[in-house]
Design a protein around this motif. Structure first.
Motif, PDB file in Angstrom:
ATOM      1  N   THR A 156      -5.759 -16.582   7.834  1.00 57.07           N
ATOM      2  CA  THR A 156      -6.998 -16.203   7.731  1.00 57.07           C
ATOM      3  C   THR A 156      -7.873 -16.832   8.880  1.00 57.07           C
ATOM      4  O   THR A 156      -8.716 -15.971   9.514  1.00 57.07           O
ATOM      5  N   PHE A 157      -7.645 -17.917   9.103  1.00 56.68           N
ATOM      6  CA  PHE A 157      -8.187 -18.824  10.147  1.00 56.68           C
ATOM      7  C   PHE A 157      -7.785 -18.179  11.587  1.00 56.68           C
ATOM      8  O   PHE A 157      -8.721 -18.093  12.435  1.00 56.68           O
ATOM      9  N   GLN A 193      -7.131 -15.200  12.102  1.00 52.49           N
ATOM     10  CA  GLN A 193      -7.800 -13.930  12.253  1.00 52.49           C
ATOM     11  C   GLN A 193      -9.426 -14.134  12.514  1.00 52.49           C
ATOM     12  O   GLN A 193      -9.999 -13.544  13.437  1.00 52.49           O
ATOM     13  N   MET A 194     -10.122 -15.133  12.019  1.00 52.27           N
ATOM     14  CA  MET A 194     -11.176 -15.225  12.236  1.00 52.27           C
ATOM     15  C   MET A 194     -11.641 -15.877  13.565  1.00 52.27           C
ATOM     16  O   MET A 194     -12.533 -15.526  14.454  1.00 52.27           O
ATOM     17  N   GLU A 253     -11.534 -13.020  15.899  1.00 56.50           N
ATOM     18  CA  GLU A 253     -12.721 -11.897  15.795  1.00 56.50           C
ATOM     19  C   GLU A 253     -13.928 -12.638  16.320  1.00 56.50           C
ATOM     20  O   GLU A 253     -14.646 -11.758  16.840  1.00 56.50           O
ATOM     21  N   ASN A 254     -13.790 -14.264  16.133  1.00 54.74           N
ATOM     22  CA  ASN A 254     -15.179 -14.737  16.719  1.00 54.74           C
ATOM     23  C   ASN A 254     -15.030 -15.583  17.770  1.00 54.74           C
ATOM     24  O   ASN A 254     -16.002 -15.907  18.393  1.00 54.74           O
ATOM     25  N   LEU A 272     -10.499 -16.415   0.147  1.00 53.07           N
ATOM     26  CA  LEU A 272     -10.260 -16.221   1.718  1.00 53.07           C
ATOM     27  C   LEU A 272     -11.420 -15.321   2.227  1.00 53.07           C
ATOM     28  O   LEU A 272     -11.752 -15.431   3.271  1.00 53.07           O
ATOM     29  N   GLU A 273     -11.902 -14.488   1.379  1.00 49.83           N
ATOM     30  CA  GLU A 273     -12.676 -13.258   1.647  1.00 49.83           C
ATOM     31  C   GLU A 273     -13.989 -13.953   2.012  1.00 49.83           C
ATOM     32  O   GLU A 273     -14.832 -13.665   2.930  1.00 49.83           O
ATOM     33  N   LYS A 276     -13.764 -15.910   5.285  1.00 49.28           N
ATOM     34  CA  LYS A 276     -13.847 -15.003   6.459  1.00 49.28           C
ATOM     35  C   LYS A 276     -15.148 -14.575   6.833  1.00 49.28           C
ATOM     36  O   LYS A 276     -15.394 -14.430   7.878  1.00 49.28           O
TER      37      LYS A 276
END
Length: 490
Positions: A54-55, A57-58, A61-62, A257-258, A261
């Motif tokens: 998740t991190f 992916q974050m 994206e950011n 996790l959502e 995120k």
């Protein structure tokens, strides 16, 4: 502008096996390998890998707008190496993004800072070597086991060269002050302190899935609005927790996790950024000293060290263990050192606690605090016998230190002489090579002279037959002369 410092601890306890009194002196292996493999594999599957993915992916994206920090205990890294190497591989991928910082902490995740300064320094340095080995950078920020801190510990950290340290924003320490500022150690002004926001951290790590909590359900925008409503001058929001909170303490089914995120997008709308601990310590000035004469931590309501050293059993085990700290350090035996790391781990003392806690405590194989104490002391008894057997008991620490220093100095002297011998051998080899080269050059010159001499010999040989011709004619004439005389007599 407000900034969030998001930090996660990664540590895995080493489970001790059932060790009887009659095992002392006969069995020197103290660990439950099956339980160690089972527990780390379970946490990696349920928490570490989903959270780290998740991190990742974050960050994708950011970009640089999202940053966070981790600290890994040395014993935790060793467990991951054996049973869950995919976690370390994922952390290395995160490291390559440039959005992650790795902090220093004691290798053993132990309480050495409360007992022995040199032991604590060695413990921290050992973990830093491991961090640099995996992630290519030497940590500049220290996070002690369970955020344990005092003025004296801060002074130790400053002497080790750290520029900042993480600790707990405990109410009995802060009083009217806010944890949303950068402070500094009272005994070492150059060491900056980042204080954990207890409420915001526990909202995620302890209460997120509690349906009876007033703040349930917690949404990312609500959480960020709460942060944005702090006074403008309160600019540093430190949210610290164990990584296992995401997936174990708060199950994945709770949508934890959502929630995590969604934080960066909500923060950006409100002008809130994310920073690593070293960035904050480098950019922001301290607003003043933080006086912490007594030791604090992030555990239990008291936020002190009573969960590890609060009863006579714990103090007896602790004092017994660290009574041989200098001897272990001086001896520096690899097998002893590994057991020393594992026996120092703070959970060994936590299992002996008799105080109530609002956080459930899983004692594992132990039925009671006394059971945990008995098992640990049996193991410690065998370990101490092994340490003392390395050198005679009658040699005290000072004498042993002097003896080993002499041995070390002699070893250094031998090493220097070996280097000098190697240097001289190289010099002799070089001179021999030059001599061989000169000899080859001389031999080549002699060979060239011989060839020149041979080239001139045929010219002298061609003139000799012309001189020899008259003698041949004379010899022929003399042979013919007697024959004529014989004929005349007849």
């Amino acid at each position: 502008m407000k900034t969030i410092c998001l930090y996660f601890e990664i540590h895995q306890i080493i489970h001790l096996k059932r060790y009887r009194f009659f095992d002392i002196g006969t069995d020197h292996y103290y660990y439950d390998d099956y339980e160690n493999e089972r527990s780390i594999s379970d946490i990696a599957e349920r928490s570490y890998m989903p959270a780290l993915n998740t991190f990742q992916q974050m960050i994708a994206e950011n970009g640089k707008k999202f940053k966070l920090a981790f600290s890994l205990s040395g014993v935790g890294i060793e467990q991951l190496e054996m049973h869950a190497p995919q976690v370390l591989a994922k952390l290395q991928e995160l490291n390559e993004t440039g959005c992650v910082e790795f902090l220093a902490e004691p290798f053993s995740h132990g309480l050495s800072a409360l007992a022995n300064e040199e032991c604590f320094a060695d413990d921290v340095r050992k973990q830093m070597v491991k961090i640099k080995e995996y992630f290519g950078k030497e940590p500049t920020i220290l996070r002690n086991s369970s955020l344990i801190y005092s003025d004296d510990i801060g002074h130790q950290a400053a002497k080790l060269g750290f520029k900042g340290m993480l600790t707990e924003g405990a109410k009995h320490v802060l009083g009217w002050k806010s944890p949303h500022y950068v402070y500094n150690c009272a005994l070492a002004p150059n060491l900056k302190l980042l204080l954990r926001d207890v409420e915001l951290s526990d909202d995620i790590s302890l209460r997120f899935n509690d349906s009876e909590w007033d703040g349930y359900p917690l949404f990312a925008d609500t959480y960020m609005n709460h942060i944005a409503n702090f006074p403008d001058e309160e600019q540093v929001i430190n949210i610290f927790m164990e990584l296992s909170a995401l997936g174990v303490a708060q199950p994945l089914s709770s949508n934890i996790l959502e929630f995590i995120k969604a934080l960066p997008a909500c923060a950006e709308k409100l002008g809130i950024t994310f920073s690593t601990p070293s960035e904050i310590c480098g950019k922001m000035k301290s607003v003043g000293n933080l006086d912490v004469p007594d030791t604090l931590s992030w555990v239990d309501e008291e936020r002190d060290v009573s969960c590890w050293l609060g009863n006579p059993m714990q103090r007896e085990a602790f004092n017994k263990l660290y009574s041989i700290a200098d001897r272990v350090r001086i001896a520096n035996d690899p097998h002893i050192n590994q057991d020393w790391d594992y026996l120092q781990a703070s959970n060994n003392f936590r299992f002996m606690t008799t105080k109530p806690s609002n956080v459930g405590l899983d004692r594992g194989i132990y039925a009671s605090p006394f059971d945990a104490f008995t098992n640990y002391m049996n193991i410690l008894g065998d370990f101490m016998s092994r340490v003392n057997s390395l050198y005679p008991d009658e040699i005290d620490n000072e004498e042993l230190n002097a003896l080993l220093t002499t041995i070390k100095n002699q070893g250094d002297e031998i090493s220097m002489k070996d280097k000098e011998i190697t240097r001289l051998q190289a010099k002799v080899a070089k001179m021999q090579a030059e001599e061989d080269k000169l000899k080859a050059k001389i031999d080549k010159a002699k060979e060239s002279q011989k060839k020149s001499a041979k080239a001139s010999e045929p010219k002298k040989a061609s003139s000799e037959p012309k001189k020899a011709a008259p003698e041949k004619k004379k010899e022929t004439a003399e042979k013919k002369a007697p024959a004529k005389k014989t004929t005349a007599k007849k």
